[in-house]
Every structure is written in C-alpha cells, then in structure tokens.
Design a protein around this motif. Structure first.
Motif, short mmCIF file in Angstrom:
data_model
loop_
_atom_site.label_atom_id
_atom_site.label_comp_id
_atom_site.label_asym_id
_atom_site.label_seq_id
_atom_site.Cartn_x
_atom_site.Cartn_y
_atom_site.Cartn_z
N LEU A 30 48.33 45.20 45.45
CA LEU A 30 47.65 43.93 45.23
C LEU A 30 46.22 44.19 44.78
O LEU A 30 45.60 45.18 45.19
N PRO A 31 45.66 43.31 43.94
CA PRO A 31 44.25 43.48 43.60
C PRO A 31 43.39 43.31 44.85
O PRO A 31 43.71 42.51 45.73
N CYS A 32 42.34 44.08 44.94
CA CYS A 32 41.46 44.04 46.11
C CYS A 32 40.47 42.89 45.94
O CYS A 32 39.42 43.04 45.31
N LEU A 50 43.63 42.73 54.70
CA LEU A 50 44.96 43.03 55.23
C LEU A 50 45.01 44.27 56.12
O LEU A 50 45.70 44.26 57.15
N PRO A 51 44.32 45.37 55.79
CA PRO A 51 44.41 46.55 56.67
C PRO A 51 43.95 46.30 58.10
O PRO A 51 44.31 47.06 59.00
N GLU A 98 52.68 34.36 51.06
CA GLU A 98 51.68 33.47 51.62
C GLU A 98 50.28 34.06 51.47
O GLU A 98 49.32 33.34 51.18
N VAL A 99 50.16 35.37 51.66
CA VAL A 99 48.87 36.03 51.48
C VAL A 99 48.36 35.82 50.05
O VAL A 99 47.19 35.47 49.83
N GLY A 157 44.70 32.93 46.20
CA GLY A 157 44.62 32.36 44.86
C GLY A 157 45.31 33.17 43.80
O GLY A 157 44.99 33.05 42.61
N LEU A 158 46.26 34.01 44.22
CA LEU A 158 47.02 34.83 43.28
C LEU A 158 48.35 34.15 43.00
O LEU A 158 49.26 34.17 43.82
N HIS A 159 48.47 33.53 41.83
CA HIS A 159 49.66 32.76 41.48
C HIS A 159 50.31 33.36 40.24
O HIS A 159 49.71 33.42 39.17
#
Length: 240
Positions: A143-145, A152-153, A165-166, A171-173
């Motif tokens: 995933l982009p940071c 998440l970590p 959901e994350v 805003g990652l669609h």
C-alpha cells in the motif's frame, strides 16, 4: 401465474439442489443438453433456459466472451472484490492469519509501478479453510505510505483487519488496474508458510489497482493453491 414454476425453473431447482448437496461435485461437468432433455422429458431449449439460470446464480459456468477469471474448486471468483470477499460470496469459510505489517523501501517495485516514492506499507497474510486448516493463499499487499495506512504497523487487531476498509478510510479508491498470472515453484520460506514442500507448484497472481488519476491504490502478490484454484479463459464471438 403466481406460484406456478415454469418447466425450466423446475429443472433449475432440481440441479441447484444436487449441486449444493454435493451430488454433483463442484467442478464436475454437467451432462449434455441432450442427456438432460431426456432425463427431464423436455426440449433442449428448456434445458438451455435452465442452464442459463444456473449460470446467472454462479452455480455453473457456461458464459462466453467474459475474459479470464479465477475459479475456486470450480466456482468463478471475481477477485476484484479481494479474495476474502470473493470467497465469502460463494459461502467459503476462511480464516486469515496476518504474519507481518511493516513499512518498507522497495526501489525496484517503485520503478515497476512508476512511483516517485519507494516507501510502502506491506501486509503479509495467509488464508486457510476453516475446518481442515488447509492454507490456500499467501498474500503480500503493498500500500502507498499515506495517512491511514502508515499507522497499520502499530495496530493490534491485525487478524480482523479489513484492507478494503483501511483503503476506503485512507481515501484509496480503485478505478482501474491490471492483473497477471503465472505458475511457479515456491521457495523454502513460502513452503513453510503454506505448509507445503519447497518446489511445489503454485499460481502466482499479481494485481495492481490504481485510482482515477493513476496513483497507486494497492499492489498485491498472491500465491494460490492450484489444488483449489485454477484460471479459466473463455472466448467467443462476443469476446472483448
């Protein structure tokens, strides 16, 4: 007339019960139109209508011109939903084990994905069948940071983590993407995670999802157990 089932619907009901009960095992080829017409005492046109309904419900696959898709034990899976959702849609009960969640720098992957920044949040997970514990997938999500993923970590509820959901909250669609599939032999570490032997053959699926502006939403590398998954490619006069 309400309450009256047409002939093809009656045939659909019978075959659906036989498929769901296991009398017609998943992935087994159905008898031909002529044999079914003889069995039910109807025309082949009626049989075709019944098969079309079974196809629409996802119990069989007879469609043409739909491109390539993955089957799980004979069932078509739309993995644009993500494996968890795609399997759930077909009533397949799985358990996810999250192995690692960490921030990494990967210049090679950034070049491959045409990204300016080479920092990703990676999530490694296995997925197993509930009941027999058979591990059917090993997945690595990149995933982009960005705000919403870089935290998440530090989370403690990782086995209940829904990446869909994350990504939504971050805003990652996904708007479009690409996918490739190949077969390869697994290495020693992968074999340990998958509870197999080094050198066993697995399907290697790579999917990159992007937003409307072309930015990365998710890059996923999945190893799929070919005992359960297979690639199906259909073509015909209406194929894209």
């Amino acid at each position: 007339m309400t309450g009256i089932r047409l002939k093809h619907q009656q045939i659909t009901d019978v075959l659906a019960r036989e498929i769901r009960s296991g009398r017609l095992p998943t992935g087994e080829q159905l008898p031909g139109e002529y044999a079914l017409a003889q069995r039910f005492g109807v025309s082949r046109t009626t049989v075709r209508a019944a098969l079309a309904e079974l196809n629409e419900t996802g119990l069989i696959t007879t469609r043409t011109g739909k491109g390539s898709y993955v089957l799980f034990d004979g069932r078509p899976l739309d993995n644009r939903l993500g494996w968890a959702r795609a399997l759930e849609v077909h009533g397949i009960d799985t358990r996810v084990r999250t192995l690692t969640v960490r921030e990494v720098t990967d210049e090679q992957l950034a070049d491959q994905l045409a990204m300016d920044k080479a920092v990703f949040v990676t999530v490694e997970r296995t997925r197993e069948l509930v009941g027999n514990g058979c591990v059917i997938t090993y997945e690595r999500s990149f995933l982009p940071c960005v705000p919403g993923t870089r935290e998440l970590p530090q989370r403690r509820d990782l086995d209940e983590l829904s990446l869909t959901e994350v990504m939504r909250q971050a805003g990652l669609h996904a708007d479009h993407g690409e996918q490739s599939l190949a077969g390869r032999r697994i290495d020693a570490r992968e074999a340990e995670l998958l509870r197999r032997r080094p050198g066993d053959w697995f399907l290697d699926v790579r999917r990159t999802s992007r937003a409307a502006d072309g930015s990365l939403v998710e890059h996923v590398v999945s190893l799929l157990d070919p005992e359960h998954f297979q690639l199906s490619l259909e073509f015909g006069s209406h194929a894209d």
